[in-house]
Design a protein around this motif. Structure first.
Motif, PDB file in Angstrom:
ATOM      1  N   ILE A   1      14.686  -6.655  -5.783  1.00  0.00           N
ATOM      2  CA  ILE A   1      14.168  -5.291  -5.938  1.00  0.00           C
ATOM      3  C   ILE A   1      13.399  -4.919  -4.676  1.00  0.00           C
ATOM      4  N   ASP A   2      13.917  -3.967  -3.924  1.00  0.00           N
ATOM      5  CA  ASP A   2      13.299  -3.565  -2.664  1.00  0.00           C
ATOM      6  C   ASP A   2      12.557  -2.237  -2.757  1.00  0.00           C
ATOM      7  N   VAL A   3      12.741  -1.521  -3.850  1.00  0.00           N
ATOM      8  CA  VAL A   3      12.087  -0.226  -3.982  1.00  0.00           C
ATOM      9  C   VAL A   3      11.836   0.040  -5.466  1.00  0.00           C
ATOM     10  N   ILE A   4      10.713   0.678  -5.751  1.00  0.00           N
ATOM     11  CA  ILE A   4      10.444   1.194  -7.082  1.00  0.00           C
ATOM     12  C   ILE A   4      10.114   2.672  -6.928  1.00  0.00           C
ATOM     13  N   TYR A   5      10.127   3.388  -8.047  1.00  0.00           N
ATOM     14  CA  TYR A   5       9.859   4.826  -8.015  1.00  0.00           C
ATOM     15  C   TYR A   5       8.716   5.157  -8.975  1.00  0.00           C
ATOM     16  N   VAL A   6       7.770   5.943  -8.474  1.00  0.00           N
ATOM     17  CA  VAL A   6       6.647   6.415  -9.285  1.00  0.00           C
ATOM     18  C   VAL A   6       6.762   7.927  -9.386  1.00  0.00           C
TER      19      VAL A   6
ATOM     20  N   ASP B   1       0.840  -1.194   0.000  1.00  0.00           N
ATOM     21  CA  ASP B   1       0.000   0.000   0.000  1.00  0.00           C
ATOM     22  C   ASP B   1       0.878   1.248   0.000  1.00  0.00           C
ATOM     23  N   CYS B   2       0.357   2.310  -0.583  1.00  0.00           N
ATOM     24  CA  CYS B   2       1.098   3.569  -0.596  1.00  0.00           C
ATOM     25  C   CYS B   2       0.094   4.716  -0.671  1.00  0.00           C
ATOM     26  N   ASP B   3       0.589   5.922  -0.675  1.00  0.00           N
ATOM     27  CA  ASP B   3      -0.279   7.104  -0.747  1.00  0.00           C
ATOM     28  C   ASP B   3       0.449   8.179  -1.560  1.00  0.00           C
ATOM     29  N   ILE B   4       0.300   8.087  -2.879  1.00  0.00           N
ATOM     30  CA  ILE B   4       0.970   9.016  -3.790  1.00  0.00           C
ATOM     31  C   ILE B   4      -0.086   9.794  -4.557  1.00  0.00           C
ATOM     32  N   ASN B   5       0.023  11.115  -4.570  1.00  0.00           N
ATOM     33  CA  ASN B   5      -0.927  11.972  -5.275  1.00  0.00           C
ATOM     34  C   ASN B   5      -0.186  12.706  -6.386  1.00  0.00           C
ATOM     35  N   ILE B   6      -0.567  12.426  -7.648  1.00  0.00           N
ATOM     36  CA  ILE B   6       0.043  13.068  -8.809  1.00  0.00           C
ATOM     37  C   ILE B   6      -1.056  13.792  -9.583  1.00  0.00           C
TER      38      ILE B   6
ATOM     39  N   ILE C   1      -2.597   7.203  -6.101  1.00  0.00           N
ATOM     40  CA  ILE C   1      -2.112   5.826  -6.198  1.00  0.00           C
ATOM     41  C   ILE C   1      -2.112   5.227  -4.800  1.00  0.00           C
ATOM     42  N   LYS C   2      -2.941   4.206  -4.589  1.00  0.00           N
ATOM     43  CA  LYS C   2      -3.145   3.637  -3.259  1.00  0.00           C
ATOM     44  C   LYS C   2      -2.362   2.348  -3.025  1.00  0.00           C
ATOM     45  N   SER C   3      -1.977   1.653  -4.060  1.00  0.00           N
ATOM     46  CA  SER C   3      -1.156   0.458  -3.888  1.00  0.00           C
ATOM     47  C   SER C   3      -0.430   0.156  -5.188  1.00  0.00           C
ATOM     48  N   VAL C   4       0.647  -0.608  -5.040  1.00  0.00           N
ATOM     49  CA  VAL C   4       1.517  -0.949  -6.165  1.00  0.00           C
ATOM     50  C   VAL C   4       1.838  -2.428  -6.077  1.00  0.00           C
ATOM     51  N   CYS C   5       1.846  -3.118  -7.225  1.00  0.00           N
ATOM     52  CA  CYS C   5       2.213  -4.525  -7.252  1.00  0.00           C
ATOM     53  C   CYS C   5       3.295  -4.730  -8.308  1.00  0.00           C
ATOM     54  N   LEU C   6       4.348  -5.437  -7.912  1.00  0.00           N
ATOM     55  CA  LEU C   6       5.458  -5.737  -8.800  1.00  0.00           C
ATOM     56  C   LEU C   6       5.497  -7.227  -9.074  1.00  0.00           C
ATOM     57  N   SER C   7       5.490  -7.609 -10.355  1.00  0.00           N
ATOM     58  CA  SER C   7       5.646  -9.006 -10.752  1.00  0.00           C
ATOM     59  C   SER C   7       6.700  -9.062 -11.852  1.00  0.00           C
ATOM     60  N   PRO C   8       7.175 -10.251 -12.205  1.00  0.00           N
ATOM     61  CA  PRO C   8       8.172 -10.335 -13.286  1.00  0.00           C
ATOM     62  C   PRO C   8       7.694  -9.755 -14.609  1.00  0.00           C
ATOM     63  N   LEU C   9       6.372  -9.566 -14.754  1.00  0.00           N
ATOM     64  CA  LEU C   9       5.828  -9.048 -16.012  1.00  0.00           C
ATOM     65  C   LEU C   9       5.613  -7.543 -15.995  1.00  0.00           C
TER      66      LEU C   9
ATOM     67  N   PRO D   1       9.560   7.230  -3.919  1.00  0.00           N
ATOM     68  CA  PRO D   1       9.958   5.849  -3.621  1.00  0.00           C
ATOM     69  C   PRO D   1       8.813   5.059  -2.987  1.00  0.00           C
ATOM     70  N   VAL D   2       8.692   3.804  -3.381  1.00  0.00           N
ATOM     71  CA  VAL D   2       7.747   2.872  -2.772  1.00  0.00           C
ATOM     72  C   VAL D   2       8.557   1.661  -2.313  1.00  0.00           C
ATOM     73  N   ASN D   3       8.668   1.459  -0.987  1.00  0.00           N
ATOM     74  CA  ASN D   3       9.467   0.372  -0.432  1.00  0.00           C
ATOM     75  C   ASN D   3       8.699  -0.944  -0.502  1.00  0.00           C
ATOM     76  N   LEU D   4       9.376  -1.988  -0.993  1.00  0.00           N
ATOM     77  CA  LEU D   4       8.748  -3.293  -1.186  1.00  0.00           C
ATOM     78  C   LEU D   4       9.453  -4.394  -0.406  1.00  0.00           C
ATOM     79  N   PHE D   5      10.466  -4.046   0.382  1.00  0.00           N
ATOM     80  CA  PHE D   5      11.358  -5.056   0.945  1.00  0.00           C
ATOM     81  C   PHE D   5      10.648  -6.070   1.817  1.00  0.00           C
TER      82      PHE D   5
END
Length: 372
Positions: free
Chosen positions: A332-337, A257-262, A267-275, A341-345
């Motif tokens: 991958i412990d972090v991605i950027y939108v 979950d996250c809280d990013i306003n652009i 953006i309330k949540s982010v999911c990372l997969s190999p795709l 930064p969005v921590n995924l660790f």
């Protein structure tokens, strides 16, 4: 491979007897059983072996999990010449509302698209610009020109004639579109495809396209008419190629979950997969807002992501951003939108073996009173 949103297939096509495949190959008629929302992109071409590697993607990935599917291709194009965005060099302030029109039966056209297309179909008979009232050349484009432009019912109409679509050696997939762009906003059109008979009446065909913008004459001077994605081809090749295989699900993903306003996009949540990376959004849809996702370099290789789709699912907006090829997400412990930064660790969805290992470790800590 598939995840919850998409399925991705990589295929190679090699010409064993001639030179019909090149770095501009573009699949035309193709299908993946059980999937929809297809798109494809060439990601590699080996000139020595005359082999093209193509990435195909389709929506509805979760529905194909562990299923045997068939991929078939019956035609493709080569020799494509593609053009990026360019100004159409039209002074919109001089466009007239005093234009000649003809009737178009919306039940007798090959297709179209855009937000207002369904409303036009409900009307059945609509007014469009009379063809070939003008001949406004587009910069560097020889296969199309603006055949009329004007306002009908307070909406801007831009009509294009495709000069090689209805000739003896037709260019099957010549295409392009227009945008209205200002400093603050981009307006996308509704488009209609149609043909014209010898008497100037509309008929079934695709020799013309009409782009309809929901903007009136008083507003239009704030915008520029910009052409986008114009492309032509020189070779249309038919055949019957197919292969069957099983689609496997990704074995892990990271969601947080996250809280990013652009610009009002939450953006309330982010999911990372190999795709790829999935953004789950509340609030307005993100059509007109640039959203860039990045991850730290992996083995000194930067991952570039492109937006595959922006859709509404269960009253929630979803944006799927995909890389050129699947990648290992384990480290991958972090991605950027957009730089945020969005921590995924701590969000890796673990396998059953990993869960058992953690439970065993926790049990020992409780029994011994020691931290392992």
């Amino acid at each position: 491979m598939n995840d919850d949103e998409i399925s991705v297939v990589y295929l190679t096509m090699q010409d064993l007897i001639s030179n019909r495949i090149n770095e501009n190959i573009d699949l035309y008629n193709y299908n993946i059983t059980g999937a929809n929302g297809f798109t494809h992109k060439i990601v590699d071409y080996n000139a020595t072996t005359k082999t093209a590697t193509i990435r195909m993607m389709a929506t509805g990935g979760q529905d194909l999990n562990n299923k045997e599917i068939n991929l078939s291709i019956s035609s493709f194009l080569t020799g494509s010449n593609k053009f990026g965005k360019f100004d159409a060099n039209v002074n919109l302030a001089e466009v007239s509302s005093d234009v000649n029109t003809i009737h178009l039966n919306m039940l007798q056209i090959p297709g179209g698209g855009g937000d207002n297309f369904d409303n036009l179909k409900e009307k059945r008979i609509v007014d469009i610009l009379k063809p070939d009232e003008t001949n406004i050349k587009l910069p560097n484009i020889s296969f199309a020109y603006i055949s009329n432009i004007g306002f009908i019912d307070d909406k801007l109409h831009v009509q294009v004639k495709w000069t090689k679509k209805e000739t003896e050696k037709a260019n099957i997939d010549d295409h392009g579109t227009f945008l209205l762009i200002s400093d603050k906003k981009t307006i996308y059109p509704t488009n209609i495809e149609f043909g014209i008979d010898e008497d100037g009446n509309s008929k079934y065909g695709n020799g013309y396209s009409e782009y309809i913008f929901d903007v009136n004459k008083q507003m239009v001077s704030c915008y520029s008419l910009v052409a986008e994605n114009f492309a032509t081809n020189s070779n249309y090749i038919e055949g019957n190629w197919q292969v069957s295989f099983s689609v496997k699900a990704v074995n892990s993903s990271k969601k947080v979950d996250c809280d990013i306003n652009i610009d009002g996009i939450k953006i309330k949540s982010v999911c990372l997969s190999p795709l790829g990376i999935t953004l789950f959004i509340e609030g307005k849809k993100a059509d007109d807002t640039d959203i860039e996702v990045t991850v730290p370099s992996i083995k000194n290789r930067n991952q570039n992501f492109s937006k595959f789709f922006d859709s509404n699912h269960n009253n929630q907006h979803i944006i799927k951003c995909v890389p050129i090829e699947p990648f290992d997400i384990e480290n991958i412990d972090v991605i950027y939108v957009n730089g945020f930064p969005v921590n995924l660790f701590n969000e890796l969805i673990l396998s059953s073996v990993e869960v058992i290992g953690l439970l065993f470790k926790l049990t020992l800590e409780i029994l011994t009173g020691k931290v392992i």
